[in-house]
Design an enzyme around this catalytic site. Structure first.
Site, short mmCIF file in Angstrom:
data_model
loop_
_atom_site.label_atom_id
_atom_site.label_comp_id
_atom_site.label_asym_id
_atom_site.label_seq_id
_atom_site.Cartn_x
_atom_site.Cartn_y
_atom_site.Cartn_z
N LEU A 1 -0.05 -10.35 -5.94
CA LEU A 1 -1.27 -9.96 -5.24
C LEU A 1 -0.83 -9.27 -3.96
O LEU A 1 0.09 -9.74 -3.28
CB LEU A 1 -2.11 -11.18 -4.88
CG LEU A 1 -3.16 -11.68 -5.87
CD1 LEU A 1 -3.82 -12.94 -5.31
CD2 LEU A 1 -4.19 -10.63 -6.18
N ASP A 2 -1.46 -8.16 -3.60
CA ASP A 2 -1.14 -7.48 -2.35
C ASP A 2 -1.27 -8.45 -1.17
O ASP A 2 -2.11 -9.37 -1.21
CB ASP A 2 -2.11 -6.31 -2.10
CG ASP A 2 -1.83 -5.14 -3.03
OD1 ASP A 2 -0.77 -5.13 -3.68
OD2 ASP A 2 -2.68 -4.23 -3.10
N PRO A 3 -0.49 -8.25 -0.10
CA PRO A 3 -0.67 -9.09 1.10
C PRO A 3 -2.10 -9.07 1.62
O PRO A 3 -2.59 -10.08 2.15
CB PRO A 3 0.30 -8.45 2.11
CG PRO A 3 1.39 -7.88 1.27
CD PRO A 3 0.69 -7.38 0.03
#
Length: 316
Positions: free
Chosen positions: A49-51
């Site tokens: 998951l993206d930051p």
């Protein structure tokens, strides 16, 4: 003088931790933190998951890592908010503004756009992604100002809800709830919907609310995990078999279970089945995965005898 760092005594831990990943933390950093808190020997996550994204991040420990690919391939559901009229270099709020346009559309046009983006669609992967070209992630090229040509990819949008929402400030925004196949870029979807509305858009928030049969209501936060004692943390783990909930179950007696675990095919009156979860009878224990072809149970990913014993002992 700094105090000596305490060495964590690792141990075998088997199961799945459903983590509600916090904003600003990478998936790997979240994994390492949870691994440290559980003192686990072996761990892996099931797709990044993206930051800037939050939500469901299944973390696999021990024997569960053998089945993590199933979650990588699973359908996922996201909830996102996109600001209309402003396009950024990254497709989200982190990027620089590269274009601004007026926002003008009707409710009927919004409904038509939602219909158009439901089903099988093509997406051009964003430059700010972990997709690799010549061994380097695309975002590495993007940071150097290099644009790489990307071929469109087929993805499937199973369900899409788009509605205008009240956003903080004076700008207009839409909320997107989407259930999609693996490999779907939600930032790209938000940008493409904005283009279809004639105004452009970028995501201001992104949250994964379900993946592969798990949803955010089952998740625990890192802060909550930190506040627990060790026994409570272990109680948060889903069993390894939770990754195989949609598999057909086959149970073998002790003799056949031993042969299956050694990699031998077993014969029986089973119908052809692509995904099978195989269990031993006494004691009842997950042995691994298989598929059935022409009455043969063909081993896939197998647990080792020590892993099976450790899982059984953890239930005592």
């Amino acid at each position: 003088m700094n105090a000596p760092r305490t060495r964590v005594q690792r141990r075998p831990v088997h199961g799945v931790l459903l983590l509600d990943k916090p904003l600003g933390l990478s998936s790997n950093d979240a994994l390492q933190k949870a691994k440290w808190l559980l003192r686990a020997e072996k761990a892996g996550h099931t797709g990044t998951l993206d930051p800037l994204a939050t939500g469901v991040l299944p973390l696999c420990f021990g024997a569960a890592t053998k089945f993590s690919q199933l979650q990588l391939d699973a359908d996922k559901t996201y909830e996102a908010v996109a600001r209309l009229g402003v396009k950024t270099s990254t497709g989200d709020a982190e990027g620089e503004v590269i274009a601004e346009r007026p926002v003008q559309f009707t409710a009927a046009q919004l409904a038509e756009v939602a219909r158009r983006f439901t089903g099988r669609i093509q997406q051009v992967p964003p430059m700010h992604s972990a997709l690799k070209k010549d061994g380097r992630a695309l975002y590495e090229y993007a940071r150097q100002g290099i644009e790489i040509e990307r071929a469109p990819r087929d993805v499937e949008i199973f369900k899409l809800e788009v509605a205008e929402v009240q956003a903080p400030g004076s700008f207009r925004a839409i909320k997107i709830i989407v259930t999609c196949s693996k490999g779907t870029y939600i930032r790209t979807l938000g940008e493409d919907i904005g283009e279809a509305l004639g105004c452009g858009a970028h995501l201001t928030s992104l949250r994964r609310i379900a993946t592969g049969g798990f949803d955010v209501s089952q998740c625990v936060t890192l802060a909550a995990l930190e506040a627990m004692d060790e026994a409570e943390r272990l109680d948060c783990l889903q069993p390894v078999a939770s990754l195989l909930a949609d598999h057909t179950r086959v149970t073998l007696d002790a003799d056949n279970a031993g042969r299956f675990l050694s990699g031998l095919r077993r014969r029986g009156a089973w119908p052809d089945t692509a995904q099978v979860a195989v269990y031993g009878q006494q004691p009842e224990a997950l042995l691994g995965t298989a598929h059935v072809t022409a009455g043969e149970l063909i081993p896939g990913r197998l647990l080792s005898p020590p892993e099976i014993q450790q899982i059984l002992e953890s239930k005592l």
